[in-house]
Every structure is written in C-alpha cells, then in structure tokens.
Design an enzyme around this catalytic site. Structure first.
Site, PDB file in Angstrom:
ATOM      1  NE  ARG A  18      17.691  20.970  44.067  1.00 15.19           N
ATOM      2  CZ  ARG A  18      17.171  19.902  43.484  1.00 15.19           C
ATOM      3  NH1 ARG A  18      17.959  18.983  42.960  1.00 15.19           N
ATOM      4  NH2 ARG A  18      15.870  19.752  43.407  1.00 15.19           N
TER       5      ARG A  18
ATOM      6  CB  ALA B  35      31.289  43.918  35.737  1.00 19.45           C
TER       7      ALA B  35
ATOM      8  CD  GLU C  40      35.273  46.467  40.188  1.00 16.29           C
ATOM      9  OE1 GLU C  40      35.939  46.419  39.133  1.00 16.29           O
ATOM     10  OE2 GLU C  40      35.628  45.855  41.218  1.00 16.29           O
TER      11      GLU C  40
ATOM     12  CD  GLU D  49      36.553  46.222  35.299  1.00 18.54           C
ATOM     13  OE1 GLU D  49      35.883  46.338  34.247  1.00 18.54           O
ATOM     14  OE2 GLU D  49      36.453  45.250  36.064  1.00 18.54           O
TER      15      GLU D  49
ATOM     16  CD  GLU E 200      48.735  41.844  43.018  1.00 16.62           C
ATOM     17  OE1 GLU E 200      48.942  40.688  43.429  1.00 16.62           O
ATOM     18  OE2 GLU E 200      49.311  42.841  43.485  1.00 16.62           O
TER      19      GLU E 200
ATOM     20  CD  GLU F 179      40.009  43.817  36.528  1.00 15.76           C
ATOM     21  OE1 GLU F 179      38.892  43.294  36.441  1.00 15.76           O
ATOM     22  OE2 GLU F 179      40.247  44.791  37.260  1.00 15.76           O
TER      23      GLU F 179
END
Length: 184
Positions: A37, A76, A92, A96, A140, A142
């Site tokens: 797996r 998110a 967040e 954002e 930084e 984003e």
C-alpha cells in the site's frame, strides 16, 4: 459490520517533505495473502465557507501546479503541528482573504482520498465577516485573488470546471442544500 482490516507487516519511508510524506506498507490481507500500500501522510487541513452579510461566498482563485491551471476555491490551508482546527480556520481565513469573523462554526470533517492518503479536512462556516485593518499576510509562495460570488455563480463555475476541487464542491452543495431547506 464485517472487518476487512489489513495488518501492517512493514513500513518503508520513501519521502518526507514540507507538506506530505510517502510510505509503502507491506500488509497482510484478510485472506492471509500480502500486498503493498502506497500511503500519503498529511497533517490535516481546514477549509472555510466565508459568507458575507448578503450571502456571497468569499473565494480565492489560485494556480495549482498539480493541475497546471487556476481554480477557484474556498479559503483553506494545512494544520500546523499541534494546531487546533478552529484556530487554523481563523488564521487561514485572515491570511488568504484579509477577513476575520464574529462566528466560526464547525460543519463536518472528511477524508479527501482515503484510498491512498490520510488527509482529513475540517470544514467550517464563517459569518459576521469584517475586514481586518492589518491582516496576517499569506504564505510567501501563495498568490491568490479574491472573489465574492453567489451560490448560483458558484454552480456556473463548477460547470465550467473553474471550481473543480472536492472541498469547494462539497461546500457549494452544502450551501445549496441549506438554501433548499430554508425555501421549504
């Protein structure tokens, strides 16, 4: 309910990165045979449905390298080590979007891809939004642009595959269901 548990016989760590790690487990199957797996380990994340006073959804548009395209998403981000999901959700939202809220409510938690990853996203709804005077800055690496859209506009963006990720689709469908229940 029948148990189909797979017993881990060995684990080989393949990669450890900033966001995820990859391991390969050898497992014993319920029938006694063995298999491998490939498992992505993720610290978990939060997602926020941020609703304005006039029921518009604050969304972010950003480039997603894995998809090689821009998509529109709800705010998110990844949980930091030891961070509580509700604290991460507020952080967040602010990083954002530049917004904070007077009310943050947990809605549900869900696994994104249980066939190969353990990422668990905690979904919140934020109301009573207000613009922060000096908001925390985004990461930084984003780059996002903000949008305020209605549920109907979000459904159109889903049709065009501009909204194309599971957490945002789930959020839009949640809001659509809430509208339908209020309308009854």
């Amino acid at each position: 309910m029948k148990s189909f548990e797979e017993k881990t016989l060995s684990t080989e760590q393949i990669f450890t990165g900033k966001v995820v790690s990859l391991q390969v487990d050898e497992v014993e199957l319920p029938n006694g045979k063995t298999s491998k797996r490939e498992i992505i380990k993720h610290p978990g994340a939060v997602a926020v449905i941020a609703l304005t006073g006039d029921n518009k959804i604050i969304m972010v548009e950003q480039y997603r390298k894995a998809l090689e395209k821009n998509i529109v998403e709800i705010p998110a981000g990844k949980l930091e080590k030891g961070e509580k999901p509700e604290i991460c959700a507020a952080r967040e939202l602010e990083e954002e979007t530049g917004y904070a809220c007077s009310s943050m409510e947990w809605l549900m938690s869900f696994y994104t891809s249980p066939g190969f990853a353990d990422e668990l996203i905690h979904l919140y709804i934020a109301k009573g939004l207000y613009k922060k005077e000096n908001p925390a800055s985004a990461d930084e690496d984003e780059f996002v642009s903000l949008m305020e859209i209605t549920v109907e506009e979000a459904l159109e963006l889903m049709e065009k595959q501009s909204i194309h990720d599971a957490k945002t689709v789930l959020a839009i469908q949640y809001l659509q269901l809430q509208e339908a229940m209020v309308g009854k």
